[in-house]
Design a protein around this motif. Sequence first.
Motif, short mmCIF file in Angstrom:
data_model
loop_
_atom_site.label_atom_id
_atom_site.label_comp_id
_atom_site.label_asym_id
_atom_site.label_seq_id
_atom_site.Cartn_x
_atom_site.Cartn_y
_atom_site.Cartn_z
N THR A 151 26.82 51.95 42.38
CA THR A 151 25.89 52.40 41.35
C THR A 151 26.00 51.50 40.12
N ARG A 152 24.88 51.23 39.48
CA ARG A 152 24.89 50.37 38.29
C ARG A 152 25.70 51.03 37.17
N SER A 153 26.29 50.22 36.34
CA SER A 153 27.09 50.72 35.22
C SER A 153 26.20 51.29 34.12
N TYR A 154 26.74 52.23 33.39
CA TYR A 154 26.03 52.83 32.25
C TYR A 154 25.94 51.81 31.12
N ARG A 155 24.75 51.65 30.56
CA ARG A 155 24.52 50.71 29.47
C ARG A 155 24.57 51.48 28.15
N HIS A 156 25.65 51.26 27.41
CA HIS A 156 25.87 51.98 26.16
C HIS A 156 25.15 51.25 25.03
N ASN A 157 24.05 51.84 24.53
CA ASN A 157 23.25 51.17 23.50
C ASN A 157 23.98 50.99 22.18
N ARG A 158 25.03 51.82 21.95
CA ARG A 158 25.77 51.68 20.70
C ARG A 158 26.82 50.58 20.78
N GLY A 159 27.06 50.06 21.97
CA GLY A 159 28.01 48.97 22.13
C GLY A 159 27.29 47.68 22.47
N LYS A 160 27.05 46.82 21.48
CA LYS A 160 26.28 45.60 21.68
C LYS A 160 27.02 44.39 21.11
N PHE A 161 26.71 43.22 21.69
CA PHE A 161 27.19 41.96 21.13
C PHE A 161 26.12 41.44 20.17
N PHE A 162 26.56 40.97 19.01
CA PHE A 162 25.62 40.50 17.99
C PHE A 162 25.81 39.01 17.73
N GLY A 197 27.22 59.25 41.42
CA GLY A 197 27.28 57.81 41.62
C GLY A 197 28.28 57.49 42.71
N GLU A 198 28.31 56.23 43.12
CA GLU A 198 29.23 55.84 44.19
C GLU A 198 29.61 54.37 44.07
N THR A 199 30.70 54.04 44.71
CA THR A 199 31.14 52.65 44.80
C THR A 199 31.84 52.44 46.14
N PHE A 220 26.80 45.91 25.85
CA PHE A 220 28.13 45.88 26.47
C PHE A 220 28.15 46.79 27.70
N VAL A 221 28.58 46.25 28.84
CA VAL A 221 28.63 47.00 30.09
C VAL A 221 30.01 46.82 30.72
N LYS A 222 30.65 47.92 31.09
CA LYS A 222 31.95 47.87 31.75
C LYS A 222 31.76 47.66 33.25
N SER A 223 32.52 46.73 33.82
CA SER A 223 32.45 46.45 35.25
C SER A 223 33.17 47.53 36.04
N PRO A 224 32.66 47.88 37.23
CA PRO A 224 33.36 48.86 38.07
C PRO A 224 34.73 48.39 38.54
N ASN A 233 45.30 52.35 32.01
CA ASN A 233 44.71 53.66 31.77
C ASN A 233 44.81 54.04 30.30
N TYR A 234 43.88 53.53 29.48
CA TYR A 234 43.84 53.92 28.08
C TYR A 234 42.40 54.28 27.71
N PRO A 235 42.18 55.08 26.67
CA PRO A 235 40.85 55.59 26.35
C PRO A 235 39.78 54.50 26.28
N GLY A 236 38.70 54.71 27.01
CA GLY A 236 37.58 53.78 27.00
C GLY A 236 37.64 52.71 28.06
N ASN A 237 38.81 52.49 28.66
CA ASN A 237 38.94 51.45 29.68
C ASN A 237 38.63 52.04 31.05
N CYS A 238 37.37 52.41 31.24
CA CYS A 238 36.94 53.06 32.47
C CYS A 238 35.59 52.49 32.91
N TRP A 239 35.19 52.87 34.13
CA TRP A 239 33.87 52.47 34.62
C TRP A 239 32.92 53.65 34.45
N PRO A 240 31.92 53.53 33.56
CA PRO A 240 30.94 54.60 33.39
C PRO A 240 29.67 54.30 34.19
N PHE A 241 29.12 55.33 34.81
CA PHE A 241 27.82 55.18 35.45
C PHE A 241 26.91 56.30 34.95
#
Length: 230
Positions: free
Chosen positions: A76-87, A121-123, A96-100, A108-116
């Motif tokens: 499944t494609r990763s979740y695209r977080h509109n508030r996280g962008k490169f400028f 979803g599946e992988t 900014f998109v996190k890879s699966p 294992n620390y907060p935010g270091n995850c794969w969001p879909f």
Amino acid sequence: KEIQSLKEQVDKLQTELHSLKQGTKDITQLLTFYIPSQTVKRMLNKVLEKLDEDQVQMPDYALKSAGASIVQSRTTRSYRHNRGKFFWLSFPMLVFVKSPEVILQPSNYPGNCWPFPGSQGETVIKLAMEIIPRAVTMEHIPKKISPTGEISSAPKDFAVYVSIFLKQGTLLGEFMYNCEGDLFQTFQLKNELSEFMRYVKLKVLNNWGHPEYTCIYRFRPSAHIYFSES
């Protein structure tokens, strides 16, 4: 007069510093007398080994550094977080998109995850080697270290499939990750196999209530016996 006063203060500080150094030396000698230095070293090494040990206590065949990888075409494609962008020059350029592949790494620390997006979803994971799977482990962060104070984006019900080639595969069971339970939750597979498998599919059926996305921190299969390619 002021210079003389400053000199006396400097002399006093030097005396106190010397006393502190001597006291530290005496304590070190005392510890060495009662506990040999090699014993102290062994004790420290033992503590470090315990800290470095994997809490699951089973081999991880979905570890990226060992050769495992994500089959992107079956994921499944990763979740695209509109508030996280490169400028660049104050202009938004990339979202900014996190890879699966993050679920194949032991960070294992907060935010270091794969969001879909959404709750389903599946992988598909190509394992580091062929195995006869016996269990799977799902990991997530606890509420107390979550920036939002809750983990509704954690997966809830999920299914596990395995195959030797890239196809639908055999269902080995459906399970539930308890967001109020342990961080590391291991599930024994319900349908045991006698054949070696190379691919594992994780299919998330729902989450704990987050309306926008689901986060997977780490997922790994385990086996009692494995096939060596050497």
